[in-house]
Scaffold this active site. Structure first.
Site, PDB file in Angstrom:
ATOM      1  N   GLU A   5     -77.555  59.394  22.240  1.00 15.11           N
ATOM      2  CA  GLU A   5     -77.126  58.032  22.548  1.00 15.11           C
ATOM      3  C   GLU A   5     -78.115  57.065  21.930  1.00 15.11           C
ATOM      4  O   GLU A   5     -79.308  57.357  21.825  1.00 15.11           O
ATOM      5  CB  GLU A   5     -76.998  57.787  24.059  1.00 15.11           C
ATOM      6  CG  GLU A   5     -78.242  58.070  24.865  1.00 15.11           C
ATOM      7  CD  GLU A   5     -78.018  57.941  26.372  1.00 15.11           C
ATOM      8  OE1 GLU A   5     -76.884  57.676  26.807  1.00 15.11           O
ATOM      9  OE2 GLU A   5     -79.009  58.106  27.123  1.00 15.11           O
ATOM     10  N   ILE A   6     -77.608  55.949  21.456  1.00 20.40           N
ATOM     11  CA  ILE A   6     -78.444  54.860  20.955  1.00 20.40           C
ATOM     12  C   ILE A   6     -78.183  53.661  21.850  1.00 20.40           C
ATOM     13  O   ILE A   6     -77.031  53.232  22.002  1.00 20.40           O
ATOM     14  CB  ILE A   6     -78.128  54.532  19.486  1.00 20.40           C
ATOM     15  CG1 ILE A   6     -78.315  55.786  18.616  1.00 20.40           C
ATOM     16  CG2 ILE A   6     -79.036  53.417  18.988  1.00 20.40           C
ATOM     17  CD1 ILE A   6     -77.983  55.580  17.148  1.00 20.40           C
TER      18      ILE A   6
END
Length: 382
Positions: free
Chosen positions: A285-286
């Site tokens: 995830e960013i």
């Protein structure tokens, strides 16, 4: 025997012919002269060694250092953040090798490694050898990796035994529950993470299969995105039996935190009555950290934490992050990073388009995106 005078004539003739040949070569265009291979041309062309491609015979410290390379684009205030243990060293090194070669050798983003106990010097030395970027090592505060006062530890232990008997994934694990709670509510506030605006979560053993000619952090910043993902799957139902009833309580208690342009339709087939278990696979995830440090998310996490489901059940950080993003963010603030080839354990996102395949080393047949159980199609259609 050749007379002495004849030998002298032959030597002079050979010298004269060599001089004439050298003179003629000097008159040729440079492009013709360069067609003769040399040691330097073999290294720079045939083996494609250059400033952007690390040598296969050296470690990543031989790469050009992005901090001293003025041609590199300006970086976003971001970092890779990894929660792991010393035993994960070699899997992490393999992952870093791929991450550096496909992306970070061009940008030099820093790494933050966190553990619930101090890392050994052996671990630190071998991690630093994988990158020219800044590397920081930190310890999770004890109060964030222990039972809060309101948790009945006897009840929690019985719950683990019962889930183990039913073969629930990680049902028996105490440390896994501490990890999920920490990733859900505290990692964004660690002193080594606090100074950053964005982070890219990385786990040991994951693989990256596509060269990136863009900066995902810059995409997040310029497009004002809050959450980026690559894989969307359903959660194990038997790990979150009461999670949704607590989410509904949150929606009722805090309507001010619910976005008017949310993605509720993605996670519920019946307008919020029940949860369809879809979530972003948060091992990748960013994040825009401002969202996960906001009052809205903090209120959400605190309500869930008080309910005790991290210990009495086995709530993962993936559904917690995903439900929060779906409810409190606008749909346009969430991005599917199709360009990033990514694999964790048995599931892989492999870009299928011909243009992206030219930048990737993965088989589209292994792509989980369109599997019957994948939640990606529903996300893209909502």
């Amino acid at each position: 025997m050749i007379p002495r005078a004849s030998r002298i004539c032959l030597i002079l003739t050979a010298f004269l012919l060599g001089f004439i040949a050298r003179h003629l070569l000097d008159q040729l265009p440079l492009s013709h002269q360069a067609s003769t291979p040399s040691t330097s041309s073999l290294h720079s062309n045939d083996l494609t060694f250059n400033a952007d491609t690390p040598s296969s015979n050296s470690n990543s410290n031989s790469n050009s250092n992005p901090k001293s390379n003025s041609s590199n684009p300006e970086r976003v205030n971001a970092a890779f953040v990894i929660l792991l243990q010393d035993k994960d060293l070699h899997n992490m090194r393999k992952t870093m090798r791929m991450l550096e070669s496909t992306f970070n050798h061009r940008y030099g983003y820093p790494y933050v490694f966190l553990n619930n106990v101090p890392f050994t010097e052996h671990f630190k030395t071998h991690i630093r050898a994988m990158t020219t970027s800044d590397v920081k090592f930190g310890v999770v505060p004890e109060e964030h990796w222990s039972y809060p006062a309101h948790i009945n530890q006897t009840r929690a232990a019985l719950a683990r035994k019962e889930m183990e008997a039913r073969n629930v994934a990680y049902g028996e694990s105490e440390s896994y529950r501490h990890m999920c709670r920490y990733e859900s509510g505290f990692i964004f506030h660690h002193e080594l993470v606090q100074d950053y605006d964005y982070y890219w979560r990385v786990e040991p053993g994951v693989s990256f299969s596509c060269d990136l000619d863009f900066d995902p952090f810059l995409i997040m910043k310029t497009k004002k995105l809050k959450y980026g993902f690559t894989i969307a799957l359903p959660e194990f139902v038997n790990t979150i039996p009461t999670l949704w009833e607590n989410v509904r309580q949150f929606m009722k208690s805090h309507p001010e935190h619910i976005s008017k342009r949310n993605s509720l339709e993605w996670i519920s087939y019946d307008k919020g009555e029940t949860y369809n278990n879809c979530h972003f696979w948060s091992n990748f995830e960013i994040l825009d950290l401002s969202f996960f440090r906001s009052k809205a998310y903090t209120d959400f996490f605190n309500l869930l934490d008080q309910a005790g489901g991290f210990f009495y059940e086995r709530w993962g950080d993936a559904p917690v992050h995903s439900i929060a993003a779906a409810l409190m963010l606008q749909r346009r603030e969430i991005r599917f990073f199709n360009e990033i080839g990514y694999r964790h354990e048995m599931y892989e996102h492999c870009p299928e388009s011909p243009s992206l395949q030219l930048k990737c080393a993965c088989d589209p047949k292994d792509n989980v995106d369109w599997a019957q159980f994948s939640c990606l199609r529903r996300f893209l259609e909502t």
